[in-house]
Design an enzyme around this catalytic site. Structure first.
Site, PDB file in Angstrom:
ATOM      1  N   ASP A  12       0.816  -1.231  -0.023  1.00  0.00           N
ATOM      2  CA  ASP A  12      -0.099   0.027   0.131  1.00  0.00           C
ATOM      3  C   ASP A  12       0.864   1.326   0.320  1.00  0.00           C
ATOM      4  O   ASP A  12       0.693   2.098  -0.774  1.00  0.00           O
ATOM      5  CB  ASP A  12      -0.866  -0.143   1.234  1.00  0.00           C
ATOM      6  CG  ASP A  12      -2.068  -0.881   1.196  1.00  0.00           C
ATOM      7  OD1 ASP A  12      -2.379  -1.374  -0.164  1.00  0.00           O
ATOM      8  OD2 ASP A  12      -2.769  -1.417   2.300  1.00  0.00           O
ATOM      9  N   ARG A  92       0.630   4.361  16.168  1.00  0.00           N
ATOM     10  CA  ARG A  92       0.236   5.021  15.126  1.00  0.00           C
ATOM     11  C   ARG A  92       0.558   6.743  15.582  1.00  0.00           C
ATOM     12  O   ARG A  92       1.310   7.386  14.836  1.00  0.00           O
ATOM     13  CB  ARG A  92      -1.046   5.060  14.759  1.00  0.00           C
ATOM     14  CG  ARG A  92      -1.381   3.612  14.097  1.00  0.00           C
ATOM     15  CD  ARG A  92      -0.352   3.621  12.859  1.00  0.00           C
ATOM     16  NE  ARG A  92      -0.457   2.226  12.526  1.00  0.00           N
ATOM     17  CZ  ARG A  92       0.349   1.174  12.516  1.00  0.00           C
ATOM     18  NH1 ARG A  92       1.345   1.177  13.261  1.00  0.00           N
ATOM     19  NH2 ARG A  92       0.131  -0.044  11.800  1.00  0.00           N
ATOM     20  N   ASP A 121      -6.690   3.051  11.623  1.00  0.00           N
ATOM     21  CA  ASP A 121      -5.275   3.680  11.431  1.00  0.00           C
ATOM     22  C   ASP A 121      -5.278   5.058  10.712  1.00  0.00           C
ATOM     23  O   ASP A 121      -4.695   6.092  11.314  1.00  0.00           O
ATOM     24  CB  ASP A 121      -4.377   2.663  10.717  1.00  0.00           C
ATOM     25  CG  ASP A 121      -3.730   1.725  11.550  1.00  0.00           C
ATOM     26  OD1 ASP A 121      -3.811   1.776  12.784  1.00  0.00           O
ATOM     27  OD2 ASP A 121      -3.114   0.778  10.917  1.00  0.00           O
ATOM     28  N   SER A 168      -2.917  -9.696   5.902  1.00  0.00           N
ATOM     29  CA  SER A 168      -2.256  -8.725   6.357  1.00  0.00           C
ATOM     30  C   SER A 168      -1.671  -8.728   7.548  1.00  0.00           C
ATOM     31  O   SER A 168      -2.307  -8.889   8.734  1.00  0.00           O
ATOM     32  CB  SER A 168      -3.180  -7.384   6.016  1.00  0.00           C
ATOM     33  OG  SER A 168      -2.909  -6.306   6.796  1.00  0.00           O
TER      34      SER A 168
HETATM   35  N1  ARG Z   1      -7.584  -3.940  14.611  1.00  0.00           N
HETATM   36  C1  ARG Z   1      -6.179  -3.391  15.107  1.00  0.00           C
HETATM   37  C2  ARG Z   1      -6.143  -2.147  15.266  1.00  0.00           C
HETATM   38  O1  ARG Z   1      -7.317  -1.563  14.807  1.00  0.00           O
HETATM   39  C3  ARG Z   1      -4.923  -4.028  14.352  1.00  0.00           C
HETATM   40  C4  ARG Z   1      -5.001  -3.638  12.745  1.00  0.00           C
HETATM   41  C5  ARG Z   1      -3.660  -4.250  12.193  1.00  0.00           C
HETATM   42  N2  ARG Z   1      -3.814  -4.306  10.839  1.00  0.00           N
HETATM   43  C6  ARG Z   1      -3.070  -5.379   9.817  1.00  0.00           C
HETATM   44  N3  ARG Z   1      -3.054  -5.066   8.860  1.00  0.00           N
HETATM   45  N4  ARG Z   1      -2.781  -6.415  10.569  1.00  0.00           N
HETATM   46  O2  ARG Z   1      -5.567  -1.387  15.892  1.00  0.00           O
END
Ligand code: ARG
Length: 389
Positions: A12, A92, A121, A168
């Site tokens: 991405d 983040r 995110d 992912s």
């Molecule tokens: N659901 C989690 C969050 O919103 C983790 C997201 C992680 N992304 C991934 N591509 N595995 O913090």
């Protein structure tokens, strides 16, 4: 026109680089990768790809800052959202801050991220970006590319795009998250191959007891050996992983309202959060514990939804820090086939009373007067009920 991109090195964010040039007309793209304990091969790939694709690639080692300024407050707050130890969420704002720092230094016109318009995110990055009053570009969200279109575009720009990627993954020192692909079906049993940090609990070796020392709510030593935060967490991930500790498979409520099936690995987080909570139970009063439970929950929700720039976050941390002044001591944890169980704890601030012992003679009759008033309203209620019946 200059833009600074939060760059992980994955598909991405790699696709974002030519998009920022071709579609948005930026003539300089600076890619920033923040090292918060991703696998070394991911960092290496980000460096190589970043250098090749962008005008300037910057790698920032923020592991120490991440552990001391983000993970340690999380431990003090028993950070947890619906069973998730918040590893992606808490990272983040730090990444976003590093990107903002570079953008200000480089006098950039905008900042960019590669998040989709479906996840959490985007909220976490942009809260920090927008608070700095910077223009935000989100190519993946704005162009709504499908996976297929993205791969095609990537190949045209010499970006290797693994077609057969089944899920992912997002990883840093606090947790590893795996989502997407077949895992999106909540009725799909995840294959063993998705786990990298933990052995299956049934294949774990002989049980083991470890001792974690805390000072003011944060871990400072393992089995009596003083360790810096980064080494301590890494070591606990290794040890806990060998015992199959810290696997979570949950249906999570995203901020936008979507439910999603998420799988996580986090041995150190499970051990440290279990031990920390236990020590709090020994040294905090009942009132402190009851109230802190509410504070911890609000703290975790703020982190999950990326609003750590809300002044409430600082206010909650101030309260939490006050309570942690006494959260010092040692906790022994037994690691056994996927389970981390506290078996012993000690602290100079223990609130256990010697008088509770079966073997200590105390004036027990004092309890009677307490009980007489303790149920005063209930006694009156019973009397009234019979009178009116
Ligand atoms: N659901 C989690 C969050 O919103 C983790 C997201 C992680 N992304 C991934 N591509 N595995 O913090």
């Amino acid at each position: 026109m200059k833009v600074v991109l939060a760059y992980s090195g994955g598909l991405d964010t790699s696709v974002c680089i030519p998009l920022l040039r071709e579609h948005y007309g930026f003539d300089e793209v600076i890619a920033v990768t923040v090292d918060i304990g991703q696998p070394p091969e991911d960092i290496k790939e980000a460096k190589e790809r970043g250098r090749r694709l962008s005008d300037k690639h910057i790698l920032i080692d923020a592991k120490k800052e991440y552990v001391y300024d983000y993970i340690f407050p999380l431990i003090k707050a028993n950070g947890c959202y619906e069973g998730y130890v918040l590893g992606t969420a808490i990272a983040r704002p730090l990444i976003a801050r590093k990107v903002v720092e570079v953008a200000l230094k480089e006098n950039a016109d905008a900042v960019a991220h590669g998040c989709t318009g479906k996840g959490n995110d985007q909220l976490r990055f942009e809260a920090v970006f927008r608070a700095a009053n910077l223009k935000v570009v989100a190519p993946i969200r704005e162009l709504s590319l499908t996976r297929r279109e993205e791969i095609e575009y990537a190949r045209k720009h010499g970006i290797e795009a693994p077609e057969g990627k089944r899920w992912s993954v997002d990883e840093n020192i606090w947790n590893r998250s795996i989502e997407g692909g077949e895992l999106e079906d909540p009725n799909f049993v995840p294959p063993e191959e998705i786990f990298k940090w933990t052995v299956p609990p049934e294949k774990a070796g002989e049980p083991e007891v470890i001792e974690v020392s805390f000072e003011r709510g944060v871990p400072v030593a393992l089995n009596g050996e003083k360790l810096d935060g980064v080494s301590l967490i890494k070591k606990l991930n290794d040890i806990g992983g060998r015992h199959g500790i810290g696997r979570t498979d949950i249906i999570e409520d995203r901020v936008l309202g979507f439910k999603s099936r998420e799988i996580y690995e986090h041995p150190a987080a499970t051990i440290l959060l279990t031990a920390h909570k236990d020590l709090e139970r020994l040294v905090l009063t009942r009132n402190e514990l009851r109230f802190k439970e509410i504070v911890d929950r609000v703290w975790s929700e703020l982190v999950y939804c990326g609003l750590t720039i809300d002044p409430l976050y600082d206010a909650l941390n101030a309260f939490i820090d006050k309570t942690q002044e006494r959260v010092s001591g040692e906790v022994r944890v037994k690691l056994e086939k996927g389970c981390a169980r506290v078996v012993a704890r000690r602290s100079p601030y223990s609130l256990l009373s010697k008088e509770v012992s079966f073997d200590v003679k105390t004036e027990q009759r004092a309890a009677e007067g307490f009980i007489f008033f303790h149920c005063l309203q209930q006694r009156i209620y019973e009397a009234v009920r019979h009178e009116r019946a």
